[in-house]
Scaffold this active site. Structure first.
Site, mmCIF file in Angstrom:
data_model
loop_
_atom_site.group_PDB
_atom_site.id
_atom_site.type_symbol
_atom_site.label_atom_id
_atom_site.label_comp_id
_atom_site.label_asym_id
_atom_site.label_seq_id
_atom_site.Cartn_x
_atom_site.Cartn_y
_atom_site.Cartn_z
ATOM 1 N N GLU A 123 0.826 -1.195 0.000
ATOM 2 C CA GLU A 123 0.000 0.000 0.000
ATOM 3 C C GLU A 123 0.867 1.255 0.000
ATOM 4 O OE1 GLU A 123 -4.281 -0.176 2.116
ATOM 5 O OE2 GLU A 123 -2.750 0.841 3.296
ATOM 6 N N GLU A 136 -7.031 -6.451 -0.328
ATOM 7 C CA GLU A 136 -7.420 -6.010 1.018
ATOM 8 C C GLU A 136 -8.716 -5.223 0.928
ATOM 9 O OE1 GLU A 136 -5.642 -2.823 4.177
ATOM 10 O OE2 GLU A 136 -4.245 -4.356 3.472
#
Length: 997
Positions: A163, A250
């Site tokens: 991320e 996710e």
């Protein structure tokens, strides 16, 4: 239960066991990216569902990084996926991350990897950090080692950057390319997943500059309770439209902070989106973290035992239900739906996805109710799904000449067709009786083609709310404005400035062409609104008959936007007393793309008796700038501005440098290509069962050849786009494409087209005959007594072959034939004996010599009649006549001693085509001449594929397939004579003659 099982037949027990034993990896195999989808090994779109573990470096009391966790999820949750969130380095991890504790972290994650492989589920190895580029070298080393350890298993996927936060895509891409290179050095084909900017949400940015690897997907993260989720799905759709694959590694039911209550409704909306698009996902997170981590699956502090005993959080219950019931199989891709009812059409449009085709049978479709479309309008048909540039959604009539007809209830309420998705192709349909015909709202890249729209309450076709890059082609529009004549435009692009708060005004780059507009279009034929840009209107025909004049409707076209191009259209007054100008141009005072740079040129105005009243163009409102009007044709001939209203002071009468077409095109008169047949070069005659090959030469002096097409009686055989123009040859896709014609005469035509579209053609005639037996009676007339010193060559359209019992050539002396190389084809030579009397018994002298001027060496015929393979010709006999066969020029010469001999047998004119005796090819044929009933063919360095034998007429006599280096061939069924043998090996080919004595 057990007692009943014991009585099942054994094969049913085995079948039952095998059906439940198949794991996700056994079922799907190695995953591969194909465009914007991830497919399994069978080419089916595959969407996985599973869990993501929590940070591995968090030091939690409850450790889910073990085989027990994986076993339970695979067996009880139906999980097809587990994600390892291997923490790299965080300021809170106490040195537990991979950078500080690599051996401990690797040992921890390998327990999960090995358990996933043992259970037959997929596993994502995730480099879990927000700053991966700071540890590029470590990431390369780690993933290279993982690829070396697990690259041969289809279970493993690599998520190389979890991320990114503030990093730009170029920074992420540079890091990713280095890590991917390390992985690919050990693992060439497993899936790699790359994070994207802004918490792995800017997948659209990454899709505009994708990584050059054939098996890469891009990470998308979302949290269902976080407010702007609609916008994020639009971002995801943009990435899909740019043809990249996504993987949601996710996601959460709660807020992106990890807090809050689960949003079940939003979660369900996201799941429907993922299922529709075939996107895999892993839920965050499989942990038992206490508040505020409300997204944890297991209740606080319950550990693996809490997972097993179903002590789940509210979020965990939602997630479990999703994963347990997730079917990994999705659609196999675009589908075709045949519809003959309104219900079928509506259902197909509602579930459409990129590449789908909805085909509508001919007939009348009379709607009895309406549904909700864009902006909550009442509509009859509605489509909101998105296609893409390579896979549009197609809605079309089955027959272009007999289109389906859609009829609404009345003119007052209801759009006949409302499209809110991108890349729809709509064609071959008729629409009638609605308040509006077709409305595109925020639809981009769509195409409307060959549509008929008529009897409409207001406008026929409207491009609205930012609809851009669309085309309207070949449509027919009439009878509009049935309830509101002043709003009955044929085509309407954009929206009025009073509605710019409701609809996006920038409807740009739209093209309207080849359309027929009118009669009875009560407002303008086309109204291009303020705020639009780059609208093209060309090659259309407009009729003013029935225009109403209401709401200032007295022009064929209104141009209120910027960069509008109106050219090569035809405007017909058709007796209208209302029409007052061709094109109105306006400045609407919005300060945004209005009344600026509009061009009107090369149109034709058929004005009838009103040429003195109607201007070519007219300034209608405001202060428009840079309007250009030039090279228009007015019938009858008249000036562009017959009425002095000041328009001419605002118009430039020349082509501007910003015009859509060059103002001073270079006069490049295209030179047509040249084309000729290389083989055959003339008209030919063949016997049924022939073997024909055609070769064409095509060149273009001022460009290139785009393609060459070959036709038989105007039926296309095959188009060739490369530079070798051959049909029926061994390297052709179909070697029999020219064969199989029955008795008759055919025209073979070749057409060459160059890169500018110019074409040239050439043709020859093919005559196919049935095989004939020689006549039993072949009498010969008395030959003339002309001497042999001067011989003439006479050209005939057929070959004359004499039957048995032909004349002798006794007492012949040596003579010279004056051969002119311009003669290509078949010839009969008249040979007279010294005494001028034909002898009907064969009585050969020891030697007859023929000398050709342009042939070297000379040709000799002796009693033995053994072919001479050293010169340009082979010589043999045929039914008592001498036969000379050219090796290079593809013709056969028969010699007789009677110029007026009857035709006893007709032989086709291309007995042999391109015979090549290439000694460099490693084939051997022996013995030659063949003295008995057997010959041998060998290939030294390769294997034989086939051996074919043809007679001199091109008829196939023997076709032997083989797969060895040596072939023994029985030729007992063929008569003595000369034959063509074609030998094909695994890498080369050879054609030559052999003789059977």
């Amino acid at each position: 239960m057990f007692k009943r099982l014991t009585y099942l037949p054994l094969f049913l027990m085995l079948l039952s066991l095998s059906s439940v034993a198949q794991s996700p990896v056994e079922k799907h195999g190695r995953l591969q990216v194909d465009g914007n989808r991830i497919l399994n090994a069978s080419g089916e779109i595959t969407s996985l569902a599973g869990n993501s573990l929590f940070w591995s470096n968090a030091g939690d009391t409850s450790d889910f990084y073990n085989a027990e966790t994986v076993d339970f999820l695979a067996e009880n949750w139906n999980s097809s996926l587990i994600r390892i969130a291997m923490g790299v380095k965080e300021n809170w991890d106490g040195g537990n991350g991979y950078i500080d504790s690599p051996q401990e972290q690797e040992a921890k994650i390998r327990k999960v990897i090995d358990a996933a492989i043992a259970n037959g589920i997929y596993v994502i190895i995730d480099w879990h950090t927000h700053e991966a580029e700071l540890y590029t070298d470590e990431a390369v080393d780690f993933f290279t080692r993982m690829a070396d350890l697990y690259g041969d298993t289809p279970n493993v996927m690599y998520e190389i950057y979890n991320e990114p936060i503030y990093q730009s895509w170029p920074v992420i891409k540079n890091y990713a390319e280095q890590v991917i290179a390390g992985i690919r050095s050990k693992d060439p084909d497993n899936l790699i997943i790359v994070g994207t900017s802004n918490y792995s949400q800017q997948v659209d940015v990454a899709s505009a500059d994708p990584i050059s690897d054939t098996n890469v997907a891009y990470t998308l993260h979302f949290y269902a309770a976080f407010n702007p989720h609609d916008n994020l799905r639009n971002v995801a759709q943009t990435a899909l439209d740019n043809n990249v694959a996504l993987f949601v590694t996710e996601w959460g039911t709660i807020l992106n902070t990890g807090q809050g209550e689960p949003d079940k409704e939003s979660t369900n909306t996201w799941m429907a989106f993922l299922k529709e698009k075939g996107i895999s996902h892993a839920n965050w997170s499989l942990s038992d973290k206490a508040f505020p981590e409300t997204g944890s699956v297991v209740q606080a502090g319950q550990g693996v035992s809490g997972l097993i005993s179903n002590k789940l959080t509210a979020s965990g219950e939602i997630v479990k239900n999703i994963i347990q019931n997730w079917d990994t199989e999705t659609s196999t891709g675009p589908k075709t739906t045949q519809c003959s009812t309104i219900e079928c059409i509506r259902a197909a449009m509602e579930t459409a996805q990129a590449g789908d085709e909805i085909i509508i049978a001919p007939g009348n479709y009379n709607f009895q109710d309406k549904i909700q479309g864009a902006f909550n309008r009442s509509v009859y048909l509605y489509g909101s799904a998105n296609g893409n540039s390579t896979n549009p959604i197609i809605l079309r009539g089955e027959s272009a000449t007999n289109p389906p007809v859609f009829s609404g209830l009345d003119y007052n309420n209801g759009y006949l067709l409302s499209i809110e998705g991108d890349y729809w192709n709509i064609k071959d349909i008729e629409f009638k009786t609605g308040s509006k015909g077709i409305v595109l709202d925020n639809s981009n890249g769509s195409k409307l083609k060959n549509l008929v729209v008529h009897d409409i309450g207001e406008e026929a076709i409207h491009l609205r709310d930012g609809s851009s890059n669309n085309s309207i082609d070949g449509c027919t529009i009439y009878n509009t404005g049935r309830t509101k004549p002043g709003f009955g435009e044929g085509l309407y692009v954009g929206s009025d400035k009073g509605q710019h708060d409701t609809y996006e005004r920038a409807c740009n780059n739209n093209t309207i062409e080849n359309c027929t507009v009118g009669p009875n279009v009560t407002a303008e034929g086309v109204d291009v609104k303020e705020g639009t840009m780059n609208t093209i209107i060309r090659n259309c025909v407009f009729s003013a008959e029935g225009i109403s004049g209401e709401n200032s409707s007295d022009a064929f076209i209104d141009l209120k936007g910027a960069y509008g191009f109106v050219y090569r259209n035809t405007f017909n007054v058709d007796g209208s007393e209302v029409i007052n100008t061709g094109v109105d141009f306006l400045d609407r005072g919005t300060g945004f793309n209005t009344g600026f740079r509009n061009a009107i040129f090369e149109n034709t105005y058929n004005l009838g008796s009103r040429a003195s009243e109607i201007s070519t163009a007219r300034k209608k409102q405001g202060s428009p700038e840079q309007t250009h009007v030039w090279d228009n044709i007015r019938n009858p001939n008249s000036v562009d501005f017959p009425i002095s209203d000041g328009t001419e002071n605002l118009v430039n009468n020349f082509c501007p440098d910003w015009n859509i077409e060059p103002c001073n095109p270079v006069d490049e008169t295209n030179q047509a290509p040249t084309i000729s047949f290389l083989s055959p070069v003339n008209n030919i005659t063949l016997v049924e069962g022939y073997n024909l090959q055609v070769e064409v030469n095509a060149t273009d002096a001022d460009g290139t050849i785009d393609n060459v097409k070959l036709y038989i009686d105007n039926n296309l055989v095959r188009q060739i786009n490369s530079t070798s123009y051959k049909w029926g040859h061994s390297d052709s896709p179909n070697t029999d494409e020219l064969n199989g014609l029955t008795e008759g005469t055919y025209t073979l035509k070749a057409i060459a087209t160059d890169n500018d579209g110019a074409s040239t053609e050439t043709q020859f005639t093919l005559t196919v005959i049935t095989e004939q037996s020689p006549s039993e009676n072949c009498d010969f007339n008395t030959p003339s007594s002309t001497g042999l010193e001067d011989f003439d060559i006479k050209k005939f359209s057929n070959v004359f072959v004499l039957g048995s019992g032909g004349p002798s050539l006794s007492n012949l002396k040596t003579f010279t034939i004056n051969w002119n190389s311009q003669y290509n084809g078949l010839y009969q030579f008249s040979i007279n004996t010294n005494n001028g009397v034909p002898d009907y018994y064969i009585n050969l002298k020891p030697k007859i010599t023929f000398q050709f001027k342009n042939a070297n060496p000379e040709i000799s015929i002796s009693n033995s009649l053994i072919p001479n393979f050293d010169g340009d010709y082979w010589v043999t006999s045929d039914n008592g006549n001498f036969v000379m066969v050219s090796k290079t020029n593809n013709f056969t010469i028969y010699f007789s001693n009677d110029a007026t001999a009857p035709i006893c047998n007709v032989t086709p004119s291309n007995q042999i085509s391109k015979i090549t005796d290439d000694s460099s090819i490693n084939f051997k044929l022996y013995p030659n001449p063949a003295l008995d009933e057997t010959i041998f063919v060998s290939a030294e360095d390769e294997k034989l594929v086939s051996v074919k034998i043809y007679d001199l007429q091109g008829k196939l006599l023997i076709d032997k397939q083989d797969n060895s280096a040596l072939l023994k061939l029985n030729i007992s069924e063929i008569l003595p004579g000369t034959y063509v043998i074609e030998i094909t090996g695994t890498t080369s080919k050879k054609r030559s003659l052999f003789v059977k004595k």
